[in-house]
Scaffold this motif. Structure first.
Motif, PDB file in Angstrom:
ATOM      1  N   ASN A 167       0.866  -1.191   0.000  1.00 35.86           N
ATOM      2  CA  ASN A 167       0.000   0.000   0.000  1.00 35.86           C
ATOM      3  C   ASN A 167       0.897   1.233   0.000  1.00 35.86           C
ATOM      4  OD1 ASN A 167      -1.594   2.215   0.547  1.00 35.86           O
ATOM      5  ND2 ASN A 167      -2.873   1.192   2.044  1.00 35.86           N
ATOM      6  N   ASP A 168       1.141   1.777  -1.227  1.00 34.54           N
ATOM      7  CA  ASP A 168       1.987   2.961  -1.322  1.00 34.54           C
ATOM      8  C   ASP A 168       1.177   4.246  -1.491  1.00 34.54           C
ATOM      9  OD1 ASP A 168       1.086   2.513  -3.867  1.00 34.54           O
ATOM     10  OD2 ASP A 168       3.056   2.164  -4.750  1.00 34.54           O
ATOM     11  N   TRP A 169      -0.160   4.106  -1.498  1.00 30.19           N
ATOM     12  CA  TRP A 169      -0.982   5.326  -1.587  1.00 30.19           C
ATOM     13  C   TRP A 169      -1.290   5.878  -0.197  1.00 30.19           C
ATOM     14  CZ3 TRP A 169      -2.371   0.406  -2.830  1.00 30.19           C
ATOM     15  CH2 TRP A 169      -3.448  -0.187  -2.149  1.00 30.19           C
ATOM     16  N   ASP A 170      -1.374   5.027   0.800  1.00 28.54           N
ATOM     17  CA  ASP A 170      -1.544   5.480   2.180  1.00 28.54           C
ATOM     18  C   ASP A 170      -0.203   5.576   2.911  1.00 28.54           C
ATOM     19  OD1 ASP A 170      -4.329   5.879   3.297  1.00 28.54           O
ATOM     20  OD2 ASP A 170      -4.631   3.992   2.241  1.00 28.54           O
ATOM     21  N   PHE A 171       0.693   4.636   2.590  1.00 27.06           N
ATOM     22  CA  PHE A 171       1.956   4.514   3.330  1.00 27.06           C
ATOM     23  C   PHE A 171       3.142   4.533   2.360  1.00 27.06           C
ATOM     24  CE2 PHE A 171      -1.267   1.602   5.329  1.00 27.06           C
ATOM     25  CZ  PHE A 171      -1.680   2.483   6.323  1.00 27.06           C
ATOM     26  N   PRO A 172       3.463   5.723   1.823  1.00 28.83           N
ATOM     27  CA  PRO A 172       4.532   5.808   0.820  1.00 28.83           C
ATOM     28  C   PRO A 172       5.940   5.739   1.404  1.00 28.83           C
ATOM     29  CG  PRO A 172       3.639   7.983   1.250  1.00 28.83           C
ATOM     30  CD  PRO A 172       2.812   7.023   2.052  1.00 28.83           C
ATOM     31  N   LYS A 173       6.058   5.922   2.707  1.00 29.68           N
ATOM     32  CA  LYS A 173       7.389   5.971   3.316  1.00 29.68           C
ATOM     33  C   LYS A 173       7.929   4.570   3.597  1.00 29.68           C
ATOM     34  CE  LYS A 173       6.559  10.505   5.410  1.00 29.68           C
ATOM     35  NZ  LYS A 173       6.481  11.287   6.663  1.00 29.68           N
ATOM     36  N   GLU A 174       9.180   4.520   3.981  1.00 27.07           N
ATOM     37  CA  GLU A 174       9.846   3.248   4.286  1.00 27.07           C
ATOM     38  C   GLU A 174       9.104   2.541   5.417  1.00 27.07           C
ATOM     39  OE1 GLU A 174      14.288   1.764   5.638  1.00 27.07           O
ATOM     40  OE2 GLU A 174      14.052   3.699   4.644  1.00 27.07           O
ATOM     41  N   ARG A 175       9.046   1.222   5.333  1.00 17.37           N
ATOM     42  CA  ARG A 175       8.309   0.459   6.339  1.00 17.37           C
ATOM     43  C   ARG A 175       9.199  -0.557   7.040  1.00 17.37           C
ATOM     44  NH1 ARG A 175       3.689  -0.457   2.874  1.00 17.37           N
ATOM     45  NH2 ARG A 175       4.599   1.322   1.826  1.00 17.37           N
ATOM     46  N   ASN A 176       8.746  -1.004   8.191  1.00 17.13           N
ATOM     47  CA  ASN A 176       9.462  -2.027   8.961  1.00 17.13           C
ATOM     48  C   ASN A 176       8.706  -3.348   8.796  1.00 17.13           C
ATOM     49  OD1 ASN A 176      10.631  -3.705  10.885  1.00 17.13           O
ATOM     50  ND2 ASN A 176      10.859  -2.076  12.398  1.00 17.13           N
ATOM     51  N   PHE A 177       9.044  -4.068   7.740  1.00 19.18           N
ATOM     52  CA  PHE A 177       8.326  -5.298   7.413  1.00 19.18           C
ATOM     53  C   PHE A 177       8.487  -6.362   8.497  1.00 19.18           C
ATOM     54  CE2 PHE A 177       8.179  -9.369   4.853  1.00 19.18           C
ATOM     55  CZ  PHE A 177       6.808  -9.365   4.691  1.00 19.18           C
TER      56      PHE A 177
END
Length: 256
Positions: A172-182
């Protein structure tokens, strides 16, 4: 006398532990029921059943369960569907009886698809059918109980990498475009939910993982290890990812 009794109990526990450790299941043994079953029912069911391929009056191309991504629906809007989800006509007995009467030997259902919504009671995320909908009942539990009564294997689909509802889930890069902690997402949602599925619903025949994306070998192996530890006889699908060996190879959808 108490000392002798204590020693006896310790000996019995040691024998039981040794017996459990020595009891291993071979690949052939794990796959035997699957090879014999041959025919089963795969149920795709979730919040996406409500829009049914349309959003804001417009048809959205692609399969219905992908509507959140295809229409780039914001999390805050999509989550409102849970307030409408009330399948009062659901009857677990009829679902399983229909499968059994057709000659099917197992049922697999989307316990959590890419939209992140769980069709079972989960303490790892309140975004589930019991806590977030007016229906308020665990359809997975009802199906599992009926499968046991009617002699079918219960199996679960589970989306391990994609989760459009979670800031740390993938895709989901439309709500959460920033780097994530998978890794945080795996530790705080995926592993707890898999543990719930493999401990709260009796014997499970198969975990159908899906769309691994860029899950690492170590991360995929940790999920495999979890399944093996909790239910050694449970088959793991070929879509776990990370190059980790599973119980069978998986083609794309509808290849045959």
């Amino acid at each position: 006398t108490m000392k002798k009794l204590t020693i006896l109990i310790l000996i019995l526990l040691s024998i039981q532990t040794l017996s459990s450790a020595q009891k291993t299941i071979t690949q052939d043994e794990r796959m035997q029921w699957w090879r014999e079953a041959r025919f089963g029912m795969f149920i795709h069911w979730g919040l996406y059943a409500i829009p049914a391929g349309e959003w804001n009056g417009k048809p959205i191309e692609g399969i219905g369960e992908w509507i959140m991504k295809r229409a780039t629906i914001p999390v805050a809007e999509y989550r409102q569907l849970a307030k409408q989800f009330n399948p009062v006509k659901f009857n677990a007995h009829d679902f399983v009886a229909t499968a059994r009467n057709a000659g099917m030997k197992y049922i697999a259902i989307t316990s959590k698809h890419h939209d992140g919504f769980a069709m079972f009671k989960s303490n790892a995320s309140k975004y589930n059918i019991v806590d977030a909908t007016p229906y308020g009942k665990d359809v997975i539990k009802a199906l599992a109980e009926e499968c046991q009564k009617q002699g079918l294997k219960m199996c679960f689909y589970y989306s391990q990498s994609r989760d459009w509802n979670e800031p740390n889930g993938l895709d989901n890069d439309w709500d959460f475009p920033k780097e994530r902690n998978f890794q945080k997402y795996l530790d705080e949602k995926v592993k707890p939910q898999l543990t719930e599925l493999l401990t709260n619903y009796g014997p499970i025949g198969l975990i159908w993982f899906d769309t691994p994306m860029d899950i690492s070998k170590e991360q995929a192996q940790s999920l495999k290890d979890l399944v093996r530890r909790l239910q050694p006889e449970c088959i793991i699908s070929g879509r776990l990812g990370g190059g980790v060996e599973t119980d069978y190879m998986s083609t794309g959808d509808n290849v045959i």
